[in-house]
Design a protein around this motif. Structure first.
Motif, PDB file in Angstrom:
ATOM      1  N   PRO A   1      -6.176 -10.144   0.036  1.00  0.00           N
ATOM      2  CA  PRO A   1      -5.317 -11.110  -0.661  1.00  0.00           C
ATOM      3  C   PRO A   1      -4.138 -10.406  -1.349  1.00  0.00           C
ATOM      4  O   PRO A   1      -4.321  -9.422  -2.066  1.00  0.00           O
ATOM      5  N   GLY A   2      -2.938 -10.871  -1.035  1.00  0.00           N
ATOM      6  CA  GLY A   2      -1.736 -10.316  -1.657  1.00  0.00           C
ATOM      7  C   GLY A   2      -1.138  -9.111  -0.953  1.00  0.00           C
ATOM      8  O   GLY A   2      -0.152  -8.557  -1.421  1.00  0.00           O
ATOM      9  N   GLU A   3      -1.682  -8.722   0.205  1.00  0.00           N
ATOM     10  CA  GLU A   3      -1.167  -7.525   0.877  1.00  0.00           C
ATOM     11  C   GLU A   3      -1.243  -7.651   2.397  1.00  0.00           C
ATOM     12  O   GLU A   3      -2.284  -7.963   2.958  1.00  0.00           O
ATOM     13  N   LEU A   4      -0.087  -7.417   3.043  1.00  0.00           N
ATOM     14  CA  LEU A   4       0.004  -7.399   4.502  1.00  0.00           C
ATOM     15  C   LEU A   4       0.466  -6.024   4.970  1.00  0.00           C
ATOM     16  O   LEU A   4       1.155  -5.309   4.244  1.00  0.00           O
ATOM     17  N   TRP A   5       0.101  -5.668   6.186  1.00  0.00           N
ATOM     18  CA  TRP A   5       0.651  -4.487   6.848  1.00  0.00           C
ATOM     19  C   TRP A   5       1.632  -5.007   7.889  1.00  0.00           C
ATOM     20  O   TRP A   5       1.339  -5.961   8.615  1.00  0.00           O
ATOM     21  N   CYS A   6       2.809  -4.421   7.953  1.00  0.00           N
ATOM     22  CA  CYS A   6       3.846  -4.876   8.877  1.00  0.00           C
ATOM     23  C   CYS A   6       4.257  -3.747   9.818  1.00  0.00           C
ATOM     24  O   CYS A   6       4.501  -2.620   9.387  1.00  0.00           O
ATOM     25  N   ARG A   7       4.319  -4.082  11.079  1.00  0.00           N
ATOM     26  CA  ARG A   7       4.912  -3.208  12.094  1.00  0.00           C
ATOM     27  C   ARG A   7       6.098  -3.988  12.652  1.00  0.00           C
ATOM     28  O   ARG A   7       5.930  -5.078  13.179  1.00  0.00           O
ATOM     29  N   MET A   8       7.293  -3.428  12.497  1.00  0.00           N
ATOM     30  CA  MET A   8       8.499  -4.124  12.904  1.00  0.00           C
ATOM     31  C   MET A   8       9.162  -3.351  14.042  1.00  0.00           C
ATOM     32  O   MET A   8       9.375  -2.146  13.946  1.00  0.00           O
ATOM     33  N   ILE A   9       9.439  -4.060  15.134  1.00  0.00           N
ATOM     34  CA  ILE A   9      10.114  -3.464  16.285  1.00  0.00           C
ATOM     35  C   ILE A   9      11.487  -4.104  16.383  1.00  0.00           C
ATOM     36  O   ILE A   9      11.616  -5.340  16.361  1.00  0.00           O
TER      37      ILE A   9
END
Length: 164
Positions: free
Chosen positions: A114-122
């Motif tokens: 809750p309150g935290e995402l991991w992001c991989r951006m291409i």
């Protein structure tokens, strides 16, 4: 049943309960888990930094950027946007074009807790002009960023967190 047998049975039940607890998923998400504003700092393999603000409302994502002229964060406008959410994963892609270039950015979002995402951006850009290193084909380049995003209930709450 003897007292010793009762103790063994109770111990077995307690052990099974503990294993069951650890066998359950630690944090599970649904579409509403992604609702809100997510902001953070992403970096690439060269440690170059890109700031990202994504707002997800009713399952649709929008990217926000700071507008210096208006001194505010505003939603970007793109030619095409698509959001998909299932389980602990979300995907947000936008596409844009102008002149000789076409750009695509895809944000792969994983619900960590809750309150935290991991992001991989291409990020991919294609230019409708000949590649200098490879004659006969269009010029194309791409880059990859990654990092954590933190939850904020609104853009205003995000802005307030910057002032703390």
């Amino acid at each position: 049943m003897k007292l010793t047998d009762l103790r063994r049975t109770m111990l077995a039940i307690a052990v099974m309960f503990l294993f069951w607890q650890y066998a359950q998923a630690q944090h599970t998400a649904n579409a509403s888990s992604f609702e809100g504003v997510w902001a953070g700092q992403l970096q690439d393999e060269n440690e170059e930094v890109q700031y990202l603000i994504i707002r997800i409302i009713n399952g649709d994502a929008s990217k926000y950027s700071y507008n210096e002229e208006n001194n505010s964060f505003e939603a970007n406008t793109f030619d095409l946007e698509k959001t998909m959410i299932t389980g602990n994963n979300a995907s947000y892609t936008w596409m844009n074009k102008g002149g000789v270039w076409t750009e695509t950015q895809t944000h792969l979002l994983s619900y960590l807790k809750p309150g935290e995402l991991w992001c991989r951006m291409i990020r991919q850009v294609t230019n409708a002009k000949e590649d200098e290193d490879n004659p006969g084909i269009n010029n194309e380049w791409s880059t990859y960023y990654y990092g954590r995003l933190s939850y904020h209930r609104s853009i205003e709450a995000f802005v307030a967190s910057l002032e703390e």
